[in-house]
Design a protein around this motif. Structure first.
Motif, PDB file in Angstrom:
ATOM      1  N   LYS A   4       0.845  -1.196   0.000  1.00 15.57           N
ATOM      2  CA  LYS A   4       0.000   0.000   0.000  1.00 15.57           C
ATOM      3  C   LYS A   4       0.876   1.240   0.000  1.00 15.57           C
ATOM      4  O   LYS A   4       1.779   1.371   0.824  1.00 15.57           O
ATOM      5  CB  LYS A   4      -0.930  -0.003   1.209  1.00 15.57           C
ATOM      6  CG  LYS A   4      -1.957  -1.138   1.179  1.00 15.57           C
ATOM      7  CD  LYS A   4      -2.911  -1.049   2.352  1.00 15.57           C
ATOM      8  CE  LYS A   4      -3.939  -2.175   2.296  1.00 15.57           C
ATOM      9  NZ  LYS A   4      -4.894  -2.118   3.435  1.00 15.57           N
ATOM     10  N   LYS A   6       0.811   5.684  -0.649  1.00 14.06           N
ATOM     11  CA  LYS A   6      -0.028   6.878  -0.709  1.00 14.06           C
ATOM     12  C   LYS A   6       0.742   8.026  -1.343  1.00 14.06           C
ATOM     13  O   LYS A   6       1.971   8.113  -1.223  1.00 14.06           O
ATOM     14  CB  LYS A   6      -0.501   7.281   0.696  1.00 14.06           C
ATOM     15  CG  LYS A   6      -1.449   6.279   1.344  1.00 14.06           C
ATOM     16  CD  LYS A   6      -1.966   6.788   2.680  1.00 14.06           C
ATOM     17  CE  LYS A   6      -2.969   5.817   3.299  1.00 14.06           C
ATOM     18  NZ  LYS A   6      -3.493   6.322   4.590  1.00 14.06           N
ATOM     19  N   THR A 434      -1.424  -1.231  -4.090  1.00 13.67           N
ATOM     20  CA  THR A 434      -2.571  -0.331  -4.141  1.00 13.67           C
ATOM     21  C   THR A 434      -2.077   1.084  -3.904  1.00 13.67           C
ATOM     22  O   THR A 434      -1.413   1.359  -2.895  1.00 13.67           O
ATOM     23  CB  THR A 434      -3.610  -0.694  -3.071  1.00 13.67           C
ATOM     24  OG1 THR A 434      -4.109  -2.014  -3.315  1.00 13.67           O
ATOM     25  CG2 THR A 434      -4.778   0.281  -3.106  1.00 13.67           C
ATOM     26  N   GLU A 436      -3.120   4.983  -3.355  1.00 11.91           N
ATOM     27  CA  GLU A 436      -4.131   5.992  -3.055  1.00 11.91           C
ATOM     28  C   GLU A 436      -3.500   7.358  -3.233  1.00 11.91           C
ATOM     29  O   GLU A 436      -2.492   7.668  -2.600  1.00 11.91           O
ATOM     30  CB  GLU A 436      -4.655   5.840  -1.623  1.00 11.91           C
ATOM     31  CG  GLU A 436      -5.481   4.590  -1.398  1.00 11.91           C
ATOM     32  CD  GLU A 436      -6.114   4.566  -0.014  1.00 11.91           C
ATOM     33  OE1 GLU A 436      -5.816   5.493   0.781  1.00 11.91           O
ATOM     34  OE2 GLU A 436      -6.900   3.651   0.265  1.00 11.91           O
ATOM     35  N   CYS A 437      -4.097   8.160  -4.099  1.00 10.83           N
ATOM     36  CA  CYS A 437      -3.532   9.469  -4.414  1.00 10.83           C
ATOM     37  C   CYS A 437      -4.567  10.562  -4.162  1.00 10.83           C
ATOM     38  O   CYS A 437      -5.662  10.545  -4.747  1.00 10.83           O
ATOM     39  CB  CYS A 437      -3.078   9.500  -5.875  1.00 10.83           C
ATOM     40  SG  CYS A 437      -2.261  11.037  -6.351  1.00 10.83           S
ATOM     41  N   SER A 477      -8.282   1.707 -12.143  1.00  8.86           N
ATOM     42  CA  SER A 477      -8.188   2.910 -11.321  1.00  8.86           C
ATOM     43  C   SER A 477      -9.486   3.681 -11.411  1.00  8.86           C
ATOM     44  O   SER A 477     -10.242   3.555 -12.382  1.00  8.86           O
ATOM     45  CB  SER A 477      -7.018   3.787 -11.774  1.00  8.86           C
ATOM     46  OG  SER A 477      -7.182   4.169 -13.128  1.00  8.86           O
ATOM     47  N   LEU A 483     -10.161  11.377  -4.492  1.00 12.76           N
ATOM     48  CA  LEU A 483      -9.213  10.321  -4.156  1.00 12.76           C
ATOM     49  C   LEU A 483      -9.062   9.371  -5.350  1.00 12.76           C
ATOM     50  O   LEU A 483     -10.040   8.749  -5.774  1.00 12.76           O
ATOM     51  CB  LEU A 483      -9.671   9.539  -2.925  1.00 12.76           C
ATOM     52  CG  LEU A 483      -8.707   8.432  -2.449  1.00 12.76           C
ATOM     53  CD1 LEU A 483      -7.402   9.034  -1.954  1.00 12.76           C
ATOM     54  CD2 LEU A 483      -9.351   7.582  -1.360  1.00 12.76           C
ATOM     55  N   GLN A 485      -7.728   5.967  -6.690  1.00 16.58           N
ATOM     56  CA  GLN A 485      -7.304   4.650  -6.232  1.00 16.58           C
ATOM     57  C   GLN A 485      -6.925   3.824  -7.456  1.00 16.58           C
ATOM     58  O   GLN A 485      -7.704   3.722  -8.399  1.00 16.58           O
ATOM     59  CB  GLN A 485      -8.403   3.953  -5.428  1.00 16.58           C
ATOM     60  CG  GLN A 485      -8.672   4.630  -4.093  1.00 16.58           C
ATOM     61  CD  GLN A 485      -9.624   3.831  -3.213  1.00 16.58           C
ATOM     62  OE1 GLN A 485     -10.712   3.464  -3.654  1.00 16.58           O
ATOM     63  NE2 GLN A 485      -9.215   3.568  -1.988  1.00 16.58           N
ATOM     64  N   SER A 487      -4.698   0.222  -8.938  1.00 13.81           N
ATOM     65  CA  SER A 487      -4.038  -1.056  -8.699  1.00 13.81           C
ATOM     66  C   SER A 487      -2.832  -1.166  -9.617  1.00 13.81           C
ATOM     67  O   SER A 487      -2.964  -1.017 -10.838  1.00 13.81           O
ATOM     68  CB  SER A 487      -5.016  -2.205  -8.964  1.00 13.81           C
ATOM     69  OG  SER A 487      -4.363  -3.447  -8.833  1.00 13.81           O
TER      70      SER A 487
END
Length: 503
Positions: A4, A6, A434, A436-437, A477, A483, A485, A487
Protein backbone atom coordinates in the motif's frame (compact mmCIF):
# COMPACT_ATOMS: atom_id res chain seq x y z
CA UNK A 1 0.18 -9.55 0.51
CA UNK A 2 -0.59 -6.31 -1.34
CA UNK A 3 1.65 -3.32 -0.84
CA UNK A 4 0.00 0.00 0.00
CA UNK A 5 1.36 3.39 -1.04
CA UNK A 6 -0.03 6.88 -0.71
CA UNK A 7 0.61 10.04 -2.67
CA UNK A 8 -0.65 13.61 -2.49
CA UNK A 9 -0.76 16.00 -5.43
CA UNK A 10 -1.14 19.69 -4.66
CA UNK A 11 -1.41 22.08 -7.60
CA UNK A 12 0.76 24.68 -5.86
CA UNK A 13 3.56 22.16 -5.18
CA UNK A 14 5.34 22.70 -8.49
CA UNK A 15 8.85 21.62 -9.43
CA UNK A 16 9.13 23.51 -12.69
CA UNK A 17 7.72 24.01 -16.12
CA UNK A 18 9.21 21.18 -18.17
CA UNK A 19 11.42 22.10 -21.11
CA UNK A 20 10.18 19.79 -23.88
CA UNK A 21 13.79 19.14 -24.87
CA UNK A 22 14.03 16.84 -21.85
CA UNK A 23 12.50 14.20 -24.17
CA UNK A 24 15.23 14.53 -26.81
CA UNK A 25 17.32 11.81 -28.42
CA UNK A 26 20.60 11.23 -30.24
CA UNK A 27 21.82 10.09 -33.67
CA UNK A 28 25.54 9.40 -34.02
CA UNK A 29 27.52 8.15 -36.98
CA UNK A 30 27.79 4.79 -35.26
CA UNK A 31 26.67 1.33 -36.36
CA UNK A 32 23.39 1.43 -38.24
CA UNK A 33 21.97 4.56 -36.61
CA UNK A 34 22.31 6.56 -39.83
CA UNK A 35 23.04 4.06 -42.61
CA UNK A 36 20.33 1.41 -42.51
CA UNK A 37 18.53 3.30 -39.75
CA UNK A 38 17.14 6.73 -40.59
CA UNK A 39 18.78 6.75 -44.04
CA UNK A 40 18.67 3.91 -46.54
CA UNK A 41 18.40 4.91 -50.21
CA UNK A 42 16.83 2.15 -52.26
CA UNK A 43 14.77 0.80 -49.36
CA UNK A 44 11.10 0.22 -50.31
CA UNK A 45 10.09 2.73 -47.61
CA UNK A 46 12.70 5.38 -48.55
CA UNK A 47 11.60 8.78 -49.88
CA UNK A 48 13.42 10.83 -52.51
CA UNK A 49 16.03 11.84 -49.90
CA UNK A 50 16.70 8.27 -48.83
CA UNK A 51 14.92 8.74 -45.49
CA UNK A 52 13.10 5.60 -44.33
CA UNK A 53 9.47 6.57 -43.88
CA UNK A 54 8.61 3.57 -41.70
CA UNK A 55 11.28 4.74 -39.26
CA UNK A 56 10.22 8.37 -39.58
CA UNK A 57 6.65 7.41 -38.64
CA UNK A 58 7.82 5.70 -35.44
CA UNK A 59 9.95 8.74 -34.58
CA UNK A 60 7.17 11.22 -35.36
CA UNK A 61 4.84 9.30 -33.04
CA UNK A 62 7.41 9.80 -30.26
CA UNK A 63 7.23 13.58 -30.78
CA UNK A 64 10.98 13.87 -30.27
CA UNK A 65 11.70 17.59 -29.70
CA UNK A 66 15.46 17.66 -30.35
CA UNK A 67 18.13 15.24 -31.62
CA UNK A 68 21.85 15.52 -30.89
CA UNK A 69 24.24 14.98 -33.85
CA UNK A 70 26.78 13.77 -35.12
CA UNK A 71 28.28 12.37 -31.90
CA UNK A 72 29.33 11.14 -29.49
CA UNK A 73 32.87 9.81 -29.77
CA UNK A 74 32.60 10.14 -33.55
CA UNK A 75 32.59 13.94 -33.46
CA UNK A 76 36.06 14.18 -31.88
CA UNK A 77 37.68 13.01 -35.13
CA UNK A 78 35.11 14.35 -37.60
CA UNK A 79 35.77 16.94 -40.31
CA UNK A 80 32.31 18.32 -41.04
CA UNK A 81 33.44 19.57 -44.46
CA UNK A 82 33.73 15.90 -45.58
CA UNK A 83 29.95 15.53 -45.28
CA UNK A 84 28.75 18.48 -47.38
CA UNK A 85 28.75 19.24 -51.09
CA UNK A 86 28.29 16.83 -54.02
CA UNK A 87 28.16 13.26 -52.73
CA UNK A 88 30.40 11.94 -55.47
CA UNK A 89 33.20 14.18 -54.15
CA UNK A 90 32.91 13.20 -50.51
CA UNK A 91 35.86 11.21 -49.15
CA UNK A 92 35.76 7.90 -47.35
CA UNK A 93 37.57 8.16 -44.04
CA UNK A 94 38.63 5.90 -41.19
CA UNK A 95 36.51 6.59 -38.12
CA UNK A 96 38.95 5.91 -35.29
CA UNK A 97 36.28 6.25 -32.58
CA UNK A 98 34.46 3.08 -33.65
CA UNK A 99 37.06 1.55 -36.03
CA UNK A 100 34.81 1.60 -39.09
CA UNK A 101 34.85 3.29 -42.50
CA UNK A 102 32.75 6.43 -42.81
CA UNK A 103 31.43 7.04 -46.33
CA UNK A 104 30.23 10.62 -45.63
CA UNK A 105 27.20 10.09 -47.86
CA UNK A 106 25.11 11.58 -45.06
CA UNK A 107 26.17 14.83 -43.42
CA UNK A 108 25.06 18.13 -41.91
CA UNK A 109 22.59 19.24 -44.58
CA UNK A 110 21.01 15.81 -44.90
CA UNK A 111 20.59 15.65 -41.14
CA UNK A 112 18.92 19.05 -41.01
CA UNK A 113 16.51 18.00 -43.77
CA UNK A 114 15.79 14.74 -41.95
CA UNK A 115 15.20 16.56 -38.65
CA UNK A 116 12.69 18.87 -40.27
CA UNK A 117 10.95 15.92 -41.90
CA UNK A 118 10.28 14.39 -38.46
CA UNK A 119 9.48 17.76 -36.85
CA UNK A 120 12.45 17.92 -34.51
CA UNK A 121 15.21 20.42 -33.75
CA UNK A 122 18.94 19.86 -34.19
CA UNK A 123 21.46 19.82 -31.33
CA UNK A 124 24.80 20.08 -33.12
CA UNK A 125 28.15 19.07 -31.64
CA UNK A 126 31.48 20.56 -32.70
CA UNK A 127 34.83 18.75 -32.78
CA UNK A 128 37.06 19.87 -29.90
CA UNK A 129 39.18 16.73 -30.12
CA UNK A 130 41.29 17.09 -33.28
CA UNK A 131 40.04 20.56 -34.13
CA UNK A 132 38.81 23.66 -32.30
CA UNK A 133 37.86 27.33 -32.58
CA UNK A 134 38.22 27.76 -36.33
CA UNK A 135 36.25 24.63 -37.25
CA UNK A 136 33.47 25.55 -34.83
CA UNK A 137 33.03 29.11 -36.05
CA UNK A 138 33.13 28.00 -39.69
CA UNK A 139 30.49 25.31 -39.14
CA UNK A 140 28.28 27.78 -37.30
CA UNK A 141 28.68 30.34 -40.09
CA UNK A 142 27.86 27.65 -42.65
CA UNK A 143 24.72 26.62 -40.76
CA UNK A 144 23.33 29.86 -39.38
CA UNK A 145 24.60 32.92 -41.28
CA UNK A 146 22.12 34.21 -43.91
CA UNK A 147 24.64 34.83 -46.70
CA UNK A 148 27.28 37.09 -48.13
CA UNK A 149 30.26 35.27 -46.59
CA UNK A 150 32.39 32.36 -47.74
CA UNK A 151 30.86 29.64 -45.59
CA UNK A 152 27.25 30.81 -45.78
CA UNK A 153 27.49 31.20 -49.55
CA UNK A 154 29.01 27.71 -49.75
CA UNK A 155 25.87 26.38 -48.04
CA UNK A 156 23.81 28.13 -50.69
CA UNK A 157 25.96 26.63 -53.44
CA UNK A 158 25.27 23.23 -51.91
CA UNK A 159 21.53 23.82 -52.34
CA UNK A 160 20.37 25.19 -48.98
CA UNK A 161 19.48 28.83 -49.55
CA UNK A 162 18.03 29.47 -46.10
CA UNK A 163 20.12 29.21 -42.92
CA UNK A 164 19.57 26.14 -40.78
CA UNK A 165 19.11 28.27 -37.64
CA UNK A 166 20.48 25.64 -35.24
CA UNK A 167 20.20 27.06 -31.73
CA UNK A 168 21.70 24.39 -29.43
CA UNK A 169 25.40 23.44 -29.71
CA UNK A 170 27.64 21.02 -27.80
CA UNK A 171 31.26 22.00 -27.18
CA UNK A 172 32.81 18.60 -27.86
CA UNK A 173 32.01 15.23 -26.30
CA UNK A 174 33.30 13.37 -23.21
CA UNK A 175 36.62 15.18 -23.29
CA UNK A 176 37.54 13.70 -19.88
CA UNK A 177 37.74 10.18 -21.36
CA UNK A 178 41.13 8.66 -22.33
CA UNK A 179 39.27 6.83 -25.12
CA UNK A 180 38.33 10.18 -26.65
CA UNK A 181 40.27 11.38 -29.69
CA UNK A 182 41.98 14.52 -28.41
CA UNK A 183 41.33 13.75 -24.73
CA UNK A 184 41.98 16.80 -22.55
CA UNK A 185 42.47 17.60 -18.91
CA UNK A 186 39.80 19.77 -17.33
CA UNK A 187 41.90 22.91 -17.64
CA UNK A 188 42.90 22.14 -21.22
CA UNK A 189 39.29 21.55 -22.16
CA UNK A 190 37.99 24.51 -20.18
CA UNK A 191 40.34 26.96 -21.89
CA UNK A 192 39.54 25.65 -25.39
CA UNK A 193 35.79 25.49 -24.70
CA UNK A 194 35.79 29.06 -23.36
CA UNK A 195 37.55 30.48 -26.42
CA UNK A 196 35.35 28.44 -28.75
CA UNK A 197 32.19 29.55 -26.96
CA UNK A 198 33.26 33.19 -27.09
CA UNK A 199 33.81 33.11 -30.85
CA UNK A 200 30.66 31.11 -31.57
CA UNK A 201 28.51 33.61 -29.70
CA UNK A 202 30.17 36.41 -31.64
CA UNK A 203 29.05 34.69 -34.84
CA UNK A 204 25.51 34.08 -33.54
CA UNK A 205 24.55 35.56 -30.14
CA UNK A 206 21.24 33.69 -30.12
CA UNK A 207 22.71 30.18 -29.69
CA UNK A 208 22.91 28.15 -26.47
CA UNK A 209 26.04 26.19 -25.59
CA UNK A 210 26.64 22.97 -23.67
CA UNK A 211 29.96 22.43 -21.88
CA UNK A 212 31.30 18.89 -21.37
CA UNK A 213 31.09 17.31 -17.93
CA UNK A 214 32.30 13.91 -16.81
CA UNK A 215 31.50 11.05 -19.18
CA UNK A 216 30.19 9.01 -16.22
CA UNK A 217 30.25 8.94 -12.44
CA UNK A 218 32.91 6.21 -12.35
CA UNK A 219 35.59 8.47 -13.78
CA UNK A 220 38.45 9.15 -11.35
CA UNK A 221 38.14 12.87 -12.13
CA UNK A 222 34.40 13.03 -11.31
CA UNK A 223 33.17 15.60 -10.27
CA UNK A 224 36.36 17.63 -10.23
CA UNK A 225 36.31 17.74 -14.04
CA UNK A 226 33.05 19.70 -13.95
CA UNK A 227 34.32 22.09 -11.30
CA UNK A 228 37.68 22.75 -12.97
CA UNK A 229 36.29 23.15 -16.50
CA UNK A 230 33.43 25.35 -15.32
CA UNK A 231 35.98 27.65 -13.70
CA UNK A 232 36.74 28.62 -17.30
CA UNK A 233 33.41 28.24 -19.10
CA UNK A 234 30.82 29.25 -16.48
CA UNK A 235 29.92 32.67 -17.84
CA UNK A 236 30.21 31.62 -21.50
CA UNK A 237 27.95 28.52 -21.58
CA UNK A 238 24.35 27.73 -20.68
CA UNK A 239 24.47 24.04 -19.75
CA UNK A 240 26.86 21.37 -18.54
CA UNK A 241 26.43 17.85 -19.94
CA UNK A 242 25.85 14.59 -18.05
CA UNK A 243 26.12 11.02 -19.41
CA UNK A 244 25.07 7.78 -17.72
CA UNK A 245 24.25 4.22 -18.77
CA UNK A 246 23.12 1.28 -16.63
CA UNK A 247 23.02 -2.47 -17.09
CA UNK A 248 21.85 -5.55 -15.19
CA UNK A 249 25.18 -7.33 -15.54
CA UNK A 250 24.76 -9.44 -12.39
CA UNK A 251 21.13 -10.36 -13.06
CA UNK A 252 20.14 -8.60 -9.84
CA UNK A 253 16.81 -7.09 -10.87
CA UNK A 254 15.98 -5.68 -7.44
CA UNK A 255 19.13 -3.56 -7.58
CA UNK A 256 18.73 -2.86 -11.29
CA UNK A 257 15.32 -1.23 -10.85
CA UNK A 258 16.82 0.97 -8.14
CA UNK A 259 19.49 2.51 -10.36
CA UNK A 260 17.33 5.61 -10.71
CA UNK A 261 18.40 6.39 -7.12
CA UNK A 262 21.97 6.52 -8.40
CA UNK A 263 20.80 8.76 -11.23
CA UNK A 264 19.11 11.06 -8.72
CA UNK A 265 22.34 11.29 -6.70
CA UNK A 266 24.34 12.02 -9.87
CA UNK A 267 22.07 14.93 -10.83
CA UNK A 268 22.14 16.39 -7.32
CA UNK A 269 25.93 16.18 -7.29
CA UNK A 270 26.32 18.09 -10.55
CA UNK A 271 23.77 20.69 -9.48
CA UNK A 272 25.86 21.21 -6.34
CA UNK A 273 29.07 21.56 -8.37
CA UNK A 274 27.47 24.13 -10.66
CA UNK A 275 26.14 26.11 -7.71
CA UNK A 276 29.52 25.95 -5.96
CA UNK A 277 31.18 27.56 -8.98
CA UNK A 278 28.34 30.08 -9.15
CA UNK A 279 29.00 31.04 -5.53
CA UNK A 280 32.76 31.06 -6.01
CA UNK A 281 32.44 33.43 -8.96
CA UNK A 282 29.75 35.49 -7.19
CA UNK A 283 27.71 35.05 -10.35
CA UNK A 284 24.04 35.77 -10.81
CA UNK A 285 23.84 33.20 -13.58
CA UNK A 286 22.52 29.66 -13.02
CA UNK A 287 23.92 26.85 -15.16
CA UNK A 288 21.36 24.23 -16.12
CA UNK A 289 21.95 20.60 -17.05
CA UNK A 290 21.92 18.78 -20.39
CA UNK A 291 21.66 15.03 -19.75
CA UNK A 292 22.51 14.42 -23.38
CA UNK A 293 23.29 10.69 -23.12
CA UNK A 294 21.32 8.27 -20.97
CA UNK A 295 19.97 4.75 -21.39
CA UNK A 296 20.47 1.07 -20.65
CA UNK A 297 23.58 -0.31 -22.38
CA UNK A 298 25.18 -3.68 -21.73
CA UNK A 299 23.52 -6.39 -23.82
CA UNK A 300 25.67 -5.92 -26.94
CA UNK A 301 29.11 -5.67 -25.29
CA UNK A 302 30.29 -9.16 -26.24
CA UNK A 303 28.92 -9.07 -29.80
CA UNK A 304 30.67 -5.77 -30.47
CA UNK A 305 34.06 -7.35 -29.80
CA UNK A 306 33.62 -9.54 -32.89
CA UNK A 307 33.05 -6.77 -35.44
CA UNK A 308 35.46 -6.72 -38.39
CA UNK A 309 37.50 -3.48 -38.27
CA UNK A 310 36.95 -0.85 -40.97
CA UNK A 311 33.67 -2.29 -42.22
CA UNK A 312 30.88 0.08 -43.27
CA UNK A 313 27.94 0.61 -40.92
CA UNK A 314 28.17 -2.78 -39.16
CA UNK A 315 25.67 -3.71 -36.43
CA UNK A 316 27.15 -2.04 -33.34
CA UNK A 317 25.66 -1.49 -29.88
CA UNK A 318 22.46 -3.24 -30.98
CA UNK A 319 21.11 -4.02 -27.55
CA UNK A 320 17.94 -6.12 -27.59
CA UNK A 321 15.95 -4.68 -24.72
CA UNK A 322 13.74 -6.71 -22.44
CA UNK A 323 10.83 -5.85 -20.19
CA UNK A 324 12.90 -5.00 -17.10
CA UNK A 325 14.95 -2.58 -19.22
CA UNK A 326 11.73 -0.76 -20.08
CA UNK A 327 10.87 -0.49 -16.39
CA UNK A 328 14.22 1.12 -15.60
CA UNK A 329 13.92 3.50 -18.54
CA UNK A 330 10.53 4.57 -17.17
CA UNK A 331 12.05 5.13 -13.73
CA UNK A 332 14.89 7.17 -15.25
CA UNK A 333 12.34 9.34 -17.06
CA UNK A 334 10.53 9.91 -13.76
CA UNK A 335 13.84 11.02 -12.23
CA UNK A 336 14.53 13.45 -15.08
CA UNK A 337 11.06 14.97 -14.65
CA UNK A 338 11.66 15.32 -10.91
CA UNK A 339 14.75 17.38 -11.73
CA UNK A 340 13.17 19.45 -14.51
CA UNK A 341 13.98 22.62 -12.58
CA UNK A 342 17.60 22.14 -13.70
CA UNK A 343 17.59 19.35 -16.31
CA UNK A 344 16.38 21.25 -19.38
CA UNK A 345 17.72 18.97 -22.11
CA UNK A 346 18.04 15.18 -22.10
CA UNK A 347 18.81 12.78 -24.94
CA UNK A 348 17.90 9.11 -24.88
CA UNK A 349 20.94 7.55 -26.54
CA UNK A 350 20.30 6.59 -29.20
CA UNK A 351 17.22 6.69 -31.45
CA UNK A 352 17.53 3.94 -34.08
CA UNK A 353 19.39 0.57 -33.99
CA UNK A 354 22.20 1.74 -31.67
CA UNK A 355 21.06 1.17 -28.04
CA UNK A 356 17.73 2.38 -29.34
CA UNK A 357 13.95 2.22 -28.91
CA UNK A 358 13.57 1.58 -32.65
CA UNK A 359 15.14 -1.31 -34.57
CA UNK A 360 15.31 -2.00 -38.29
CA UNK A 361 16.31 -4.69 -40.71
CA UNK A 362 18.47 -3.31 -43.51
CA UNK A 363 16.24 -3.62 -46.55
CA UNK A 364 13.45 -4.93 -44.34
CA UNK A 365 11.08 -3.96 -41.58
CA UNK A 366 11.20 -1.91 -38.39
CA UNK A 367 9.80 -2.39 -34.90
CA UNK A 368 9.47 -0.95 -31.42
CA UNK A 369 11.73 -2.21 -28.66
CA UNK A 370 10.37 -2.51 -25.13
CA UNK A 371 11.89 0.83 -24.07
CA UNK A 372 9.98 2.61 -26.83
CA UNK A 373 6.84 2.70 -24.73
CA UNK A 374 7.85 4.54 -21.54
CA UNK A 375 9.75 7.00 -23.72
CA UNK A 376 6.64 7.51 -25.86
CA UNK A 377 4.41 7.95 -22.82
CA UNK A 378 6.67 10.50 -21.14
CA UNK A 379 7.21 12.51 -24.33
CA UNK A 380 3.53 12.65 -25.27
CA UNK A 381 1.92 12.99 -21.83
CA UNK A 382 4.77 14.50 -19.80
CA UNK A 383 4.58 18.05 -21.10
CA UNK A 384 3.58 20.93 -18.90
CA UNK A 385 4.40 21.56 -15.24
CA UNK A 386 6.11 18.94 -13.10
CA UNK A 387 4.40 18.53 -9.74
CA UNK A 388 6.18 17.64 -6.51
CA UNK A 389 4.34 14.60 -5.11
CA UNK A 390 4.34 13.75 -1.42
CA UNK A 391 4.82 9.98 -1.36
CA UNK A 392 4.55 7.40 1.37
CA UNK A 393 5.75 4.01 0.16
CA UNK A 394 7.03 0.78 1.72
CA UNK A 395 10.72 0.19 0.97
CA UNK A 396 13.14 -2.65 0.38
CA UNK A 397 16.86 -3.32 0.53
CA UNK A 398 18.82 -4.90 -2.32
CA UNK A 399 22.43 -5.97 -2.67
CA UNK A 400 23.42 -2.52 -3.91
CA UNK A 401 20.84 -0.18 -2.38
CA UNK A 402 19.00 0.38 0.88
CA UNK A 403 15.64 2.02 1.50
CA UNK A 404 14.40 1.71 -2.07
CA UNK A 405 10.75 2.85 -2.36
CA UNK A 406 8.60 0.26 -4.06
CA UNK A 407 6.68 3.14 -5.62
CA UNK A 408 8.49 5.49 -7.97
CA UNK A 409 6.18 8.23 -9.22
CA UNK A 410 5.82 11.79 -10.43
CA UNK A 411 2.97 13.81 -11.94
CA UNK A 412 2.71 16.45 -14.66
CA UNK A 413 -0.02 19.06 -15.11
CA UNK A 414 -0.67 20.20 -18.67
CA UNK A 415 -2.51 23.55 -18.55
CA UNK A 416 -3.28 23.46 -22.29
CA UNK A 417 -5.22 20.20 -22.12
CA UNK A 418 -6.18 20.63 -18.45
CA UNK A 419 -4.91 17.15 -17.64
CA UNK A 420 -2.80 15.67 -14.88
CA UNK A 421 -0.74 12.62 -15.79
CA UNK A 422 0.62 10.33 -13.07
CA UNK A 423 3.64 8.23 -14.06
CA UNK A 424 4.16 5.33 -11.66
CA UNK A 425 6.39 2.28 -11.34
CA UNK A 426 5.83 -0.62 -8.95
CA UNK A 427 9.34 -1.98 -8.34
CA UNK A 428 8.19 -5.02 -6.40
CA UNK A 429 9.09 -8.30 -8.09
CA UNK A 430 6.51 -10.24 -6.09
CA UNK A 431 3.64 -8.07 -4.88
CA UNK A 432 0.92 -5.94 -6.39
CA UNK A 433 0.44 -2.45 -4.99
CA UNK A 434 -2.57 -0.33 -4.14
CA UNK A 435 -1.97 3.36 -4.71
CA UNK A 436 -4.13 5.99 -3.05
CA UNK A 437 -3.53 9.47 -4.41
CA UNK A 438 -5.09 12.62 -2.95
CA UNK A 439 -6.13 14.80 -5.91
CA UNK A 440 -8.51 17.16 -4.09
CA UNK A 441 -6.42 20.02 -5.46
CA UNK A 442 -7.96 19.14 -8.82
CA UNK A 443 -11.71 19.12 -8.11
CA UNK A 444 -13.85 17.21 -10.55
CA UNK A 445 -10.93 15.36 -12.11
CA UNK A 446 -11.52 11.77 -13.10
CA UNK A 447 -9.63 9.03 -14.88
CA UNK A 448 -9.42 9.49 -18.66
CA UNK A 449 -7.13 6.55 -19.32
CA UNK A 450 -4.93 4.14 -17.39
CA UNK A 451 -2.13 2.72 -19.54
CA UNK A 452 -0.19 -0.29 -18.22
CA UNK A 453 3.02 -1.95 -19.38
CA UNK A 454 3.27 -5.35 -17.72
CA UNK A 455 4.60 -8.83 -18.40
CA UNK A 456 5.17 -11.84 -16.17
CA UNK A 457 8.49 -12.45 -17.91
CA UNK A 458 11.04 -9.78 -16.99
CA UNK A 459 13.28 -10.98 -19.83
CA UNK A 460 10.61 -10.78 -22.55
CA UNK A 461 11.71 -8.96 -25.72
CA UNK A 462 10.17 -7.58 -28.90
CA UNK A 463 11.24 -8.71 -32.36
CA UNK A 464 10.06 -7.89 -35.87
CA UNK A 465 6.49 -9.09 -36.20
CA UNK A 466 6.29 -10.29 -32.59
CA UNK A 467 5.63 -7.69 -29.93
CA UNK A 468 5.69 -9.56 -26.63
CA UNK A 469 5.89 -6.36 -24.57
CA UNK A 470 3.34 -3.69 -25.37
CA UNK A 471 1.01 -1.51 -23.28
CA UNK A 472 -2.71 -1.85 -22.78
CA UNK A 473 -5.21 0.69 -21.47
CA UNK A 474 -7.16 -1.60 -19.18
CA UNK A 475 -5.59 -0.42 -15.95
CA UNK A 476 -7.72 -0.54 -12.81
CA UNK A 477 -8.19 2.91 -11.32
CA UNK A 478 -10.93 5.33 -10.35
CA UNK A 479 -11.16 8.83 -8.91
CA UNK A 480 -14.00 9.48 -6.46
CA UNK A 481 -14.40 12.55 -4.24
CA UNK A 482 -10.84 13.70 -4.78
CA UNK A 483 -9.21 10.32 -4.16
CA UNK A 484 -7.56 8.35 -6.93
CA UNK A 485 -7.30 4.65 -6.23
CA UNK A 486 -5.22 2.52 -8.56
CA UNK A 487 -4.04 -1.06 -8.70
CA UNK A 488 -0.41 -1.52 -9.77
CA UNK A 489 0.51 -5.15 -10.54
CA UNK A 490 3.97 -6.40 -9.63
CA UNK A 491 6.88 -4.97 -11.65
CA UNK A 492 4.73 -2.73 -13.86
CA UNK A 493 4.78 0.72 -15.48
CA UNK A 494 1.70 2.98 -15.37
CA UNK A 495 0.43 6.15 -17.02
CA UNK A 496 -2.76 7.43 -15.35
CA UNK A 497 -4.33 10.37 -17.18
CA UNK A 498 -6.73 12.57 -15.24
CA UNK A 499 -9.04 15.26 -16.56
CA UNK A 500 -11.99 17.34 -15.48
CA UNK A 501 -15.53 15.98 -15.60
CA UNK A 502 -14.61 12.89 -17.60
CA UNK A 503 -15.80 9.88 -15.70
Amino acid sequence: MTLKAKMTLEKDFMISEIDNRIYGSFIEHLGRAVYGGIYEPGHPEADENGFRQDVSKLITDLQVPIVRYPGGNFVSGYNWEDGVGPKENRPRKLDLAWRVTETNQFGTNEFVDWARSVNTEVMMAVNLGTRGIDEARNLLEYCNHPGGTYWSDLRKQHGWAQPHAIKTWCLGNEMDGPWQIGHKTADEYGRLALETAKVMKWVDPTIELVSCGSSNTGMPTFPQYEAASLEHTYEAVDYVSLHQYYGNRNNDTASYLAYSLDLDHFIKTIKSVCDYIKAKKRSKKTINLSFDEWNVWFHSNEADKKIEPWSIAPPQLEDVYNFEDALLVGSMLITLIKHSDRVKIACLAQLVNVIAPIMTESGGGSWKQTIYYPYLHASVYGRGIALQPVISSPKYDSRQFTDVPYLDSVAVYNPDSEEVTVFALNRSLEEAMTLECDIRSYPGFGVIEHIVLENDDLKAVNTFGKEAVKPHNNGHSAAIDGLLQASLPKHSWHVIRLGKNRG
